[in-house]
Enzyme design. Structure first.
Site, PDB file in Angstrom:
ATOM      1  N   GLY A  10       0.817  -1.214   0.000  1.00 48.36           N
ATOM      2  CA  GLY A  10       0.000   0.000   0.000  1.00 48.36           C
ATOM      3  C   GLY A  10       0.849   1.260   0.000  1.00 48.36           C
ATOM      4  N   ASN A  11       1.980   1.207   0.717  1.00 48.68           N
ATOM      5  CA  ASN A  11       2.861   2.380   0.757  1.00 48.68           C
ATOM      6  C   ASN A  11       3.549   2.586  -0.584  1.00 48.68           C
ATOM      7  OD1 ASN A  11       2.755   3.313   3.646  1.00 48.68           O
ATOM      8  ND2 ASN A  11       3.247   1.159   3.922  1.00 48.68           N
ATOM      9  N   LYS A 128      -0.687  -2.110  14.037  1.00 49.06           N
ATOM     10  CA  LYS A 128      -0.623  -1.840  12.597  1.00 49.06           C
ATOM     11  C   LYS A 128      -0.741  -0.340  12.339  1.00 49.06           C
ATOM     12  CE  LYS A 128      -1.384  -2.577   8.127  1.00 49.06           C
ATOM     13  NZ  LYS A 128      -0.314  -3.061   7.259  1.00 49.06           N
ATOM     14  N   LYS A 213      -1.435  -7.409   5.226  1.00 52.49           N
ATOM     15  CA  LYS A 213      -1.675  -7.992   3.897  1.00 52.49           C
ATOM     16  C   LYS A 213      -0.600  -9.004   3.504  1.00 52.49           C
ATOM     17  CE  LYS A 213       1.418  -6.158   0.811  1.00 52.49           C
ATOM     18  NZ  LYS A 213       2.267  -5.531   1.748  1.00 52.49           N
ATOM     19  N   LYS A 275       6.576  -8.951   6.395  1.00 50.64           N
ATOM     20  CA  LYS A 275       6.921  -9.517   5.072  1.00 50.64           C
ATOM     21  C   LYS A 275       7.819 -10.739   5.255  1.00 50.64           C
ATOM     22  CE  LYS A 275       6.875  -4.978   2.986  1.00 50.64           C
ATOM     23  NZ  LYS A 275       5.413  -4.968   2.842  1.00 50.64           N
TER      24      LYS A 275
HETATM   25  P1  ADP Z   1       4.349  -1.895   2.169  1.00 56.24           P
HETATM   26  O1  ADP Z   1       3.306  -0.861   2.015  1.00 56.24           O
HETATM   27  O2  ADP Z   1       4.921  -2.354   0.879  1.00 56.24           O
HETATM   28  O3  ADP Z   1       3.869  -3.049   3.033  1.00 56.24           O
HETATM   29  P2  ADP Z   1       6.013  -1.088   4.426  1.00 56.24           P
HETATM   30  O4  ADP Z   1       6.311   0.357   4.699  1.00 56.24           O
HETATM   31  O5  ADP Z   1       5.053  -1.781   5.318  1.00 56.24           O
HETATM   32  O6  ADP Z   1       5.584  -1.174   2.906  1.00 56.24           O
HETATM   33  O7  ADP Z   1       7.373  -1.950   4.450  1.00 56.24           O
HETATM   34  C1  ADP Z   1       8.498  -1.556   3.670  1.00 56.24           C
HETATM   35  C2  ADP Z   1       9.445  -0.742   4.536  1.00 56.24           C
HETATM   36  O8  ADP Z   1      10.113  -1.578   5.477  1.00 56.24           O
HETATM   37  C3  ADP Z   1      10.597  -0.096   3.808  1.00 56.24           C
HETATM   38  O9  ADP Z   1      10.230   1.118   3.192  1.00 56.24           O
HETATM   39  C4  ADP Z   1      11.624   0.116   4.931  1.00 56.24           C
HETATM   40  O10 ADP Z   1      11.574   1.441   5.408  1.00 56.24           O
HETATM   41  C5  ADP Z   1      11.149  -0.804   6.058  1.00 56.24           C
HETATM   42  N1  ADP Z   1      12.181  -1.678   6.620  1.00 56.24           N
HETATM   43  C6  ADP Z   1      12.303  -1.918   7.949  1.00 56.24           C
HETATM   44  N2  ADP Z   1      13.308  -2.774   8.183  1.00 56.24           N
HETATM   45  C7  ADP Z   1      13.835  -3.097   6.970  1.00 56.24           C
HETATM   46  C8  ADP Z   1      14.896  -3.966   6.548  1.00 56.24           C
HETATM   47  N3  ADP Z   1      15.619  -4.660   7.430  1.00 56.24           N
HETATM   48  N4  ADP Z   1      15.164  -4.091   5.226  1.00 56.24           N
HETATM   49  C9  ADP Z   1      14.433  -3.388   4.320  1.00 56.24           C
HETATM   50  N5  ADP Z   1      13.429  -2.552   4.653  1.00 56.24           N
HETATM   51  C10 ADP Z   1      13.123  -2.401   5.967  1.00 56.24           C
HETATM   52 MG    MG Z   2       3.314  -2.916   5.076  1.00 56.57          MG
END
Ligand code: ADP
Ligand code: MG
Length: 313
Positions: A10-11, A128, A213, A275
């Site tokens: 979503g981001n 969340k 998600k 993730k």
């Molecule tokens: P999405 O909307 O795709 O779920 P999120 O913001 O929830 O995106 O997750 C992606 C973010 O996770 C990245 O932008 C980054 O800032 C963060 N992040 C935190 N820890 C890590 C890591 N170890 N490696 C990569 N990204 C990370």
């Molecule tokens: Mg996310």
């Protein structure tokens, strides 16, 4: 070729929680070009899912601001609304891109519910983050007094936290299977799915939460027997020592190695953490691969040539 599940962030669709409808459409459209390329090369049994953190937070704000004009709707309704708008945009842009490649296949967004446990510990501990980053400390204090919870990041401000229970079962999986068997490309479990509980006394009941998600996507991938699961986000993959001078992107990694990094606190809760958890679960339960990669690398990620590839072991 087996079934593939692609989960879009979503981001990544709406950076910084902003993003006009036109901007979000543009990002989804460029992503759907890559999805159409995958279909064109024969990867036709495809389920797409998507996040909704920024989008559902924005719907919620509109509800709050308009509450004296129209009755506000609960969070599960807000999730359903984001499934509709993002699902329709995916259907619209992907159908067009497929047609450009001479492919005529229905793209069907399914309004999808996901069952959660009424007594999930997530309800007592909102985790969340949704909606925009807020910067007005007094407003945050006032709303905290009203019972809301916020995440605080000194660099970015405050962001509302809502309950995020574990997804237990994709209620609409049978509909997804019917559509896949008939040759449709399906959009399902968007925004983690509409969270519902079964209290045995009537229809399933929507609850105020946002399911992660990535976890809901992994669950659906497992339930439909997918052999490929890709999580697409706004970074190139999984890093250790993320955001430090020692930052290192992981290429191919086993579940055991990734779990060790997770135990070391390498991954943000509510961002990279779920993730990694989702990818590990899928790989562990199915013996297939998962990948975490950038939204712009869909095709290469599915081919095993981009992102962090998570393998059994
Ligand atoms: P999405 O909307 O795709 O779920 P999120 O913001 O929830 O995106 O997750 C992606 C973010 O996770 C990245 O932008 C980054 O800032 C963060 N992040 C935190 N820890 C890590 C890591 N170890 N490696 C990569 N990204 C990370
Ligand atoms: Mg996310």
């Amino acid at each position: 070729m087996g079934r593939t599940v692609l989960a879009f962030g979503g981001n990544a669709i709406a950076p910084d929680g902003a993003g006009t409808a036109a901007e979000q459409t543009e990002r989804l459209w460029s992503t759907m070009r890559q999805v159409a390329d995958l279909v064109a090369e024969g990867r036709t049994a495809l389920v797409l899912t998507h996040g909704n953190g920024p989008q559902v937070g924005n719907v919620l704000i509109k509800n709050e601001l308009a509450k004296d004009v129209v009755p506000p709707v609960p969070l599960d309704w807000c999730v359903a609304q984001t499934q509709a708008t993002i699902g329709f945009t995916i259907a619209d842009t992907l159908t067009y891109e497929l047609a450009q490649r001479g492919i005529d296949r229905p793209v069907v967004p399914v309004v999808s519910r996901v069952l959660v446990d009424a007594d999930d510990p997530g309800f007592a501990d909102p985790s969340k983050p949704i909606g925009p980053w807020l910067h007005d400390e007094a407003e945050v204090a006032r709303r905290t007094g009203d019972g809301l919870r916020f995440l605080h990041d000194p660099a970015r401000g405050w962001r509302r936290l809502v309950a995020s229970p574990e997804p237990r079962r994709s209620v609409d999986r049978p509909a997804v299977e019917l559509l896949l068997d008939d040759g449709a490309i399906v959009v399902a479990n968007g925004g983690g799915g509409i969270p519902v509980v079964d209290d045995g006394s009537g229809p399933l009941r929507g609850v105020e939460a946002v399911i992660d998600k990535d976890l809901a996507g992994a669950l659906l991938a497992e339930e439909i027997g997918a052999d490929s699961f890709a999580i697409l986000t706004d970074v190139p993959g999984v890093a250790v020592d993320f955001g430090t001078p020692e930052q290192r992107w992981l290429e191919t990694v086993t579940v055991a190695e990734l779990r060790k990094h997770a135990d070391d606190g390498q991954f943000g809760a509510g961002s990279m953490g779920p993730k990694v958890a989702a990818a590990c679960r899928f790989v562990e339960r199915t013996g297939s691969r998962a990948v975490i990669a950038a939204l712009g690398d869909v095709v290469a990620a599915v081919h095993g040539r981009a992102g962090t590839q998570v393998v059994p072991g």
